[in-house]
Design a protein around this motif. Sequence first.
Motif, PDB file in Angstrom:
ATOM      1  N   UNK A  97       0.775  -1.246   0.052  1.00  0.00           N
ATOM      2  CA  UNK A  97       0.050   0.031  -0.015  1.00  0.00           C
ATOM      3  C   UNK A  97       1.081   1.222   0.044  1.00  0.00           C
ATOM      4  N   UNK A  98       1.963   1.206   0.919  1.00  0.00           N
ATOM      5  CA  UNK A  98       2.819   2.388   0.655  1.00  0.00           C
ATOM      6  C   UNK A  98       3.465   2.600  -0.552  1.00  0.00           C
ATOM      7  N   UNK A  99       3.799   1.385  -1.282  1.00  0.00           N
ATOM      8  CA  UNK A  99       4.626   1.704  -2.465  1.00  0.00           C
ATOM      9  C   UNK A  99       3.419   2.465  -3.707  1.00  0.00           C
ATOM     10  N   UNK A 100       2.190   1.893  -3.592  1.00  0.00           N
ATOM     11  CA  UNK A 100       1.298   2.358  -4.482  1.00  0.00           C
ATOM     12  C   UNK A 100       0.925   3.869  -3.994  1.00  0.00           C
ATOM     13  N   UNK A 101       0.778   4.142  -2.990  1.00  0.00           N
ATOM     14  CA  UNK A 101       0.808   5.669  -2.477  1.00  0.00           C
ATOM     15  C   UNK A 101       1.758   6.618  -3.017  1.00  0.00           C
ATOM     16  N   UNK A 102       2.923   5.929  -2.707  1.00  0.00           N
ATOM     17  CA  UNK A 102       4.077   6.677  -3.285  1.00  0.00           C
ATOM     18  C   UNK A 102       4.202   7.364  -4.733  1.00  0.00           C
ATOM     19  N   UNK A 103       3.592   6.023  -5.632  1.00  0.00           N
ATOM     20  CA  UNK A 103       3.518   6.388  -6.886  1.00  0.00           C
ATOM     21  C   UNK A 103       2.553   7.417  -7.240  1.00  0.00           C
ATOM     22  N   UNK A 104       1.309   7.647  -6.377  1.00  0.00           N
ATOM     23  CA  UNK A 104       0.494   8.501  -6.394  1.00  0.00           C
ATOM     24  C   UNK A 104       0.917   9.817  -6.046  1.00  0.00           C
ATOM     25  N   UNK A 105       1.882   9.853  -5.061  1.00  0.00           N
ATOM     26  CA  UNK A 105       2.236  11.187  -4.409  1.00  0.00           C
ATOM     27  C   UNK A 105       3.174  11.765  -5.569  1.00  0.00           C
ATOM     28  N   UNK A 106       4.089  10.867  -6.110  1.00  0.00           N
ATOM     29  CA  UNK A 106       4.975  11.394  -6.926  1.00  0.00           C
ATOM     30  C   UNK A 106       4.152  11.965  -8.349  1.00  0.00           C
ATOM     31  N   UNK A 107       2.999  11.330  -8.690  1.00  0.00           N
ATOM     32  CA  UNK A 107       2.411  12.100  -9.847  1.00  0.00           C
ATOM     33  C   UNK A 107       1.828  13.365  -9.388  1.00  0.00           C
ATOM     34  N   UNK A 108       0.967  13.539  -7.718  1.00  0.00           N
ATOM     35  CA  UNK A 108       0.176  14.571  -7.794  1.00  0.00           C
ATOM     36  C   UNK A 108       1.190  15.772  -7.198  1.00  0.00           C
ATOM     37  N   UNK A 109       2.150  15.450  -6.555  1.00  0.00           N
ATOM     38  CA  UNK A 109       2.897  16.642  -5.938  1.00  0.00           C
ATOM     39  C   UNK A 109       3.373  17.710  -6.894  1.00  0.00           C
ATOM     40  N   UNK A 110       3.790  17.500  -7.766  1.00  0.00           N
ATOM     41  CA  UNK A 110       4.392  18.577  -8.784  1.00  0.00           C
ATOM     42  C   UNK A 110       3.209  19.704  -9.138  1.00  0.00           C
ATOM     43  N   UNK A 111       2.176  19.631  -9.219  1.00  0.00           N
ATOM     44  CA  UNK A 111       1.247  20.665  -9.534  1.00  0.00           C
ATOM     45  C   UNK A 111       1.158  21.609  -8.320  1.00  0.00           C
ATOM     46  N   UNK A 112       0.713  21.036  -7.284  1.00  0.00           N
ATOM     47  CA  UNK A 112       0.781  22.247  -5.997  1.00  0.00           C
ATOM     48  C   UNK A 112       2.268  22.672  -5.941  1.00  0.00           C
ATOM     49  N   UNK A 113       2.941  21.947  -6.031  1.00  0.00           N
ATOM     50  CA  UNK A 113       4.572  22.680  -5.608  1.00  0.00           C
ATOM     51  C   UNK A 113       4.663  23.913  -6.715  1.00  0.00           C
ATOM     52  N   UNK A 114       4.407  23.612  -8.094  1.00  0.00           N
ATOM     53  CA  UNK A 114       4.803  24.433  -9.089  1.00  0.00           C
ATOM     54  C   UNK A 114       3.788  25.753  -8.771  1.00  0.00           C
ATOM     55  N   UNK A 115       2.706  25.551  -8.436  1.00  0.00           N
ATOM     56  CA  UNK A 115       1.645  26.549  -8.050  1.00  0.00           C
ATOM     57  C   UNK A 115       2.058  27.583  -7.092  1.00  0.00           C
ATOM     58  N   UNK A 116       2.429  26.784  -6.055  1.00  0.00           N
ATOM     59  CA  UNK A 116       2.991  27.485  -4.851  1.00  0.00           C
ATOM     60  C   UNK A 116       4.181  28.468  -5.384  1.00  0.00           C
ATOM     61  N   UNK A 117       5.045  28.033  -6.114  1.00  0.00           N
ATOM     62  CA  UNK A 117       6.474  28.858  -6.410  1.00  0.00           C
ATOM     63  C   UNK A 117       5.822  30.018  -7.501  1.00  0.00           C
ATOM     64  N   UNK A 118       5.039  29.540  -8.371  1.00  0.00           N
ATOM     65  CA  UNK A 118       4.782  30.724  -9.180  1.00  0.00           C
ATOM     66  C   UNK A 118       3.931  31.843  -8.420  1.00  0.00           C
ATOM     67  N   UNK A 119       2.932  31.500  -7.409  1.00  0.00           N
ATOM     68  CA  UNK A 119       2.154  32.551  -6.481  1.00  0.00           C
ATOM     69  C   UNK A 119       3.044  33.221  -5.770  1.00  0.00           C
TER      70      UNK A 119
END
Length: 240
Positions: free
Chosen positions: A205-227
């Motif tokens: 379960x941790x491995x599966x969620x880690x893959x989901x985390x890697x795919x979902x993390x860039x969008x909010x990070x880039x949004x915070x940087x540009x803001x």
Amino acid sequence: MTGQPYEQEWDAVPPGSVPPPPPYGAPSAQGQPPAYGQPAPYGAVPPYGAVPPYGAVPLHGAVPPYGAVPPYGAAPPYGAVPPYVPPYGQPAPYGPGWAPVPPAWPDGPGRPGSATTAAVLGFVTGGLTALVSLAFLVAVLTGEEDDPITITLLLGLPCAAGLITGAARLLGRCSPVVLFASALASVVVLFLALVVGAASQDADSIVGFTVFLVLALPLPVVTAVFARLPRTVGWAGSRP
């Protein structure tokens, strides 16, 4: 007489039989106008379309013909208010009929590309977060999913609402604080779900969620940087 048939005596025309020429400026017998430069009699109106001589003063109350252009520098009619034109390089004053001058800032009055990118990323990140969170909410309500990771990810719903609201406010030249805080909160929720899953779930379960985390993390990070870029903050902070 000299006796020649083609000769004539000088006294053949009696004196006084030829009328003298009219004086200078007087009208002739055929009704011709006076010579150039002679003033017209008082009260005489020139014919329509006639052009007065150069320098002549028109009669009092005379109306110029249609299409005539007043000479350069002529004063406007009594009571006419000319439009105010500010001096070169000075902004127009505030008041009725005047648009406010946008405040100057280093990149001009237009919206910088960093602010537009931050707003677009906010809408995209907020929309995707809302869809995923609603899917998790339906799974929890129907009993299909009840693990701690899924329940923790339900915190993404308020983050999605904040992202969309902050992006809309930024397009209206408001402060990007709401957008930045919502993007940062989305990142915190993802890592919080990872910590909760690591404490209660198995390795698969941790491995599966880690893959989901890697795919979902860039969008909010880039949004915070540009803001938080200086150009975005400077443009939003120069709102009149």
